[in-house]
Design a protein around this motif. Structure first.
Motif, mmCIF file in Angstrom:
data_model
loop_
_atom_site.group_PDB
_atom_site.id
_atom_site.type_symbol
_atom_site.label_atom_id
_atom_site.label_comp_id
_atom_site.label_asym_id
_atom_site.label_seq_id
_atom_site.Cartn_x
_atom_site.Cartn_y
_atom_site.Cartn_z
ATOM 1 N N MET A 184 -10.659 -12.117 10.860
ATOM 2 C CA MET A 184 -9.746 -11.884 9.673
ATOM 3 C C MET A 184 -9.224 -10.849 10.077
ATOM 4 O O MET A 184 -7.772 -10.328 10.019
ATOM 5 C CB MET A 184 -10.094 -11.288 7.832
ATOM 6 C CG MET A 184 -9.186 -11.300 7.022
ATOM 7 S SD MET A 184 -10.178 -10.584 5.729
ATOM 8 C CE MET A 184 -11.683 -9.260 6.510
ATOM 9 N N ILE A 185 -9.415 -9.405 10.440
ATOM 10 C CA ILE A 185 -9.246 -8.549 11.296
ATOM 11 C C ILE A 185 -7.859 -8.821 12.016
ATOM 12 O O ILE A 185 -7.173 -7.948 11.774
ATOM 13 C CB ILE A 185 -10.326 -7.356 11.052
ATOM 14 C CG1 ILE A 185 -10.598 -6.337 9.697
ATOM 15 C CG2 ILE A 185 -9.096 -6.203 12.123
ATOM 16 C CD1 ILE A 185 -10.439 -6.276 8.976
ATOM 17 N N ALA A 186 -8.326 -9.210 12.614
ATOM 18 C CA ALA A 186 -7.845 -9.852 14.051
ATOM 19 C C ALA A 186 -6.660 -10.085 13.693
ATOM 20 O O ALA A 186 -5.017 -10.502 14.372
ATOM 21 C CB ALA A 186 -8.197 -10.456 14.823
ATOM 22 N N ARG A 187 -6.737 -11.489 12.535
ATOM 23 C CA ARG A 187 -5.945 -12.277 12.218
ATOM 24 C C ARG A 187 -4.157 -10.859 11.854
ATOM 25 O O ARG A 187 -2.683 -11.025 11.525
ATOM 26 C CB ARG A 187 -5.547 -12.590 11.202
ATOM 27 C CG ARG A 187 -5.877 -14.427 11.413
ATOM 28 C CD ARG A 187 -6.067 -14.999 10.019
ATOM 29 N NE ARG A 187 -6.021 -14.849 9.130
ATOM 30 C CZ ARG A 187 -7.750 -14.954 8.478
ATOM 31 N NH1 ARG A 187 -8.398 -15.556 8.868
ATOM 32 N NH2 ARG A 187 -8.052 -14.459 7.149
ATOM 33 N N SER A 188 -4.350 -9.764 11.405
ATOM 34 C CA SER A 188 -3.167 -8.435 10.951
ATOM 35 C C SER A 188 -2.115 -8.023 12.119
ATOM 36 O O SER A 188 -1.622 -7.566 11.529
ATOM 37 C CB SER A 188 -4.271 -7.577 10.201
ATOM 38 O OG SER A 188 -4.836 -6.953 11.276
ATOM 39 N N LEU A 189 -3.125 -8.109 13.151
ATOM 40 C CA LEU A 189 -1.924 -7.425 13.812
ATOM 41 C C LEU A 189 -0.963 -8.955 14.233
ATOM 42 O O LEU A 189 -0.685 -9.675 15.227
ATOM 43 C CB LEU A 189 -2.897 -7.843 15.475
ATOM 44 C CG LEU A 189 -1.911 -6.470 16.523
ATOM 45 C CD1 LEU A 189 -1.353 -5.537 16.069
ATOM 46 C CD2 LEU A 189 -3.336 -7.115 17.810
#
Length: 568
Positions: A184-189
């Motif tokens: 989920m966090i990685a999708r933010s980039l």
């Protein structure tokens, strides 16, 4: 010896739903004795709370929540519980109805006193003496006898007969160790961009050199929803993450300059004052206006002007574009991301991170629910702010892995703007920041307004008044000529005026070179707030005469000019 009386039969359980569920609250210090936490429920916020927190989709129930009369038709009683570290803490709960004629003073206040022991107490609506001026559910307040107390609160609405709602489901805490969390966090980039400037700031911090991180944006950057607001917000959490990873304990510094309810149109005017303080230039600037700029008159020109203003600073700071998200899975990243693409800037999208996982399916599961992420329809909870900070930290981690980049920003700044850059050189004009070439005749605008929007800057818990060097017309005092007049040579001119829900404020007509260009109505927004509007934006600079006078019929009311922005 007489034994205990037999207990009464329990009351039949009524259907209910939460509008606040296990949310962090904090008694911000109002004076030496009390602390208070506000939660606003007007302008559709209560409906959003019912949808997000209560899982309500019934259109009839949602419609009833719009007005006080509908609320009374739907709701039998209100259950409230507060849990604090000291269970004997005294807490007052107030649910204030806003009025028709008198917004803040005319409506009914539903009050309940309780202890911080987590036990639920109820307000029965049939026992309330209702006001005839009631219009709509307005705001919830938790008032603590002792300030600076942290707690968790739940508020649920028990319904009258004839209404049914979904069963309340259990919610688990967010597990940051799960692979799904990291995904989920990685999708933010959205885009790493050219990491040269950001990598340089990281390198300087590691070397023990002073590095300053600055954040400018709206209420999310101010910290709304975070408790306490100064350390619970994403800005402070991401700054601390940077400092802990790269600093030596005292060489990483923090500037927070978020102002609730304001767009980049005001941000570009505040930047010099609120970020470039004492001649210090930040090394990293996070710009967060991705949910505040819907009302921007220029549809991105002000945003790009702010971005370029920062990129053009002599110390060549890194710029991170952060796109927050509202509870309806909305932001403006499609409109504004071309700016980041043109200047090859790192961009972080909270929408891209969290929204895909909100719908719960057997195949994907869910990392965090909307209720856990959102404090209200606009702002994240502490958990939401933590996720936002983790998304920025992920960007930093990816930046560390990059090598041998060349900063192409100076060349990119010479390109045609993605949207517009009319306001890059905008300056603030008020009683303190005066332009010697501007001529001001105050007329009846001789007072200084002190009832201003206040925001928590940097790590402070106290509110700093916004635009204290203002001009106020007070029609409740006898005045002759009410006209304020500014003569200035400029290409573009903006007016900043104060919004308010008070009954004693009035409208003002704005004239440019003798022609009426707008009527400023401070009561439209309905709360104390800074409102920027563009008066003119021409291709060439020329002398202008701006006049502001009270609208007909409002001569005996108040109006506050907070300041001006101008481009030579």
């Amino acid at each position: 010896m007489k034994g205990p009386a037999a207990p009464k039969d329990p009351e039949k359980k009524k259907p209910y739903f939460y509008i606040i569920r296990e949310k962090e609250i904090y008694g911000a210090k109002l004076d030496e004795e009390k602390g208070i936490h506000f939660i606003y429920e007007n302008d559709g916020r209560l409906i959003s709370s019912a949808q997000i927190t209560g899982n309500i989709s019934d259109s009839n129930i949602l419609e009833l929540l719009k007005t006080t009369q509908g609320f009374r038709t739907l709701v039998h009683s209100i259950g409230v519980s507060v849990e604090t570290e000291d269970s004997s803490s005294k807490v007052d709960f107030i649910f204030q109805m806003y009025g028709n004629k008198d917004i803040y003073g005319g409506g009914t206040n539903l009050k309940l006193s309780l202890n911080g022991d987590g036990m639920e107490e109820k307000i029965n609506l049939c026992e309330i003496d209702w006001s005839e001026d009631d219009k709509e559910p307005g705001q919830i307040r938790f008032e603590f006898d002792t300030p600076e107390i942290l707690g968790r609160a739940s508020v649920r609405l028990y319904l009258n007969d004839g209404y049914s709602v979904p069963d309340v489901s259990e919610e688990s805490e967010v597990d940051v160790s799960l692979e799904t969390y990291h995904t989920m966090i990685a999708r933010s980039l959205m885009q790493l961009g050219n990491p040269k400037r950001l990598a340089g700031a990281i390198k300087r911090a590691k070397e023990g050199k002073d590095v300053t991180l600055a954040y400018i944006g709206g209420s999310i950057t101010q910290g709304a929803g975070g408790t306490p607001i100064n350390t619970g917000c994403y800005a402070y959490k991401s700054y601390k993450s940077f400092a802990d990873r790269y600093g030596n304990g005292n060489n990483v510094h923090f500037i927070k300059a978020g102002v609730g309810g304001t767009p980049s149109e005001l941000g570009m005017l505040r930047f010099d004052r609120d970020v470039l303080r004492d001649g210090n230039y930040p090394d990293v600037v996070v710009i967060e206006f991705g949910v505040n700029d819907e009302g921007d008159e220029t549809k991105g020109n002000c945003y790009e002007s702010l971005v370029k203003k920062v990129l053009m600073l002599p110390n060549e700071p890194a710029v991170i574009l952060l796109f927050a998200v509202f509870a309806n899975d909305w932001n403006l990243q499609k409109r504004l991301s071309p700016v980041g693409q043109l200047y090859e800037l790192p961009m972080v999208s909270i929408l891209d991170a969290v929204s895909p996982q909100f719908p719960l399916t057997k195949e994907t599961g869910r990392v965090i629910s909307k209720n856990k992420f959102f404090y209200d329809m606009f702002h994240p909870t502490n958990a939401g702010h933590t996720i936002m900070a983790d998304c920025i930290t992920y960007l930093l981690e990816q930046t560390e892995r990059e090598k041998e980049w060349i900063d192409c920003t100076p060349k990119l700044l010479l390109k045609k703007p993605a949207i517009g850059d009319d306001f890059v050189s905008v300056k603030l004009l008020d009683k303190k920041n005066h332009n010697p070439k501007a001529n001001i005749r105050c007329g009846g605008f001789t007072k200084t307004d002190t009832e201003l929007q206040r925001v928590e800057m940097d790590e402070d818990l106290f509110g700093t008044p916004q635009f204290p060097y203002n001009w106020m017309y007070d029609g409740t005092k006898a005045f002759g000529d009410s006209t304020f007049e500014l003569t200035i040579t400029c290409r573009a001119l903006l007016l900043i005026y104060k919004d308010s829900g008070a009954n004693d404020v009035g409208k003002a007509d704005v004239f440019l070179d003798g022609k009426k260009v707008l009527t400023a109505n401070p009561r439209i927004v309905g709360w104390v707030h800074c409102n920027p509007v563009i008066v003119c934006n021409d291709r060439h600079s020329q002398e202008h005469i701006l006049q502001i006078k009270m609208a007909q019929g409002d001569e005996n009311k108040k109006f506050t000019i907070l300041g001006f922005g101008y481009v030579n």
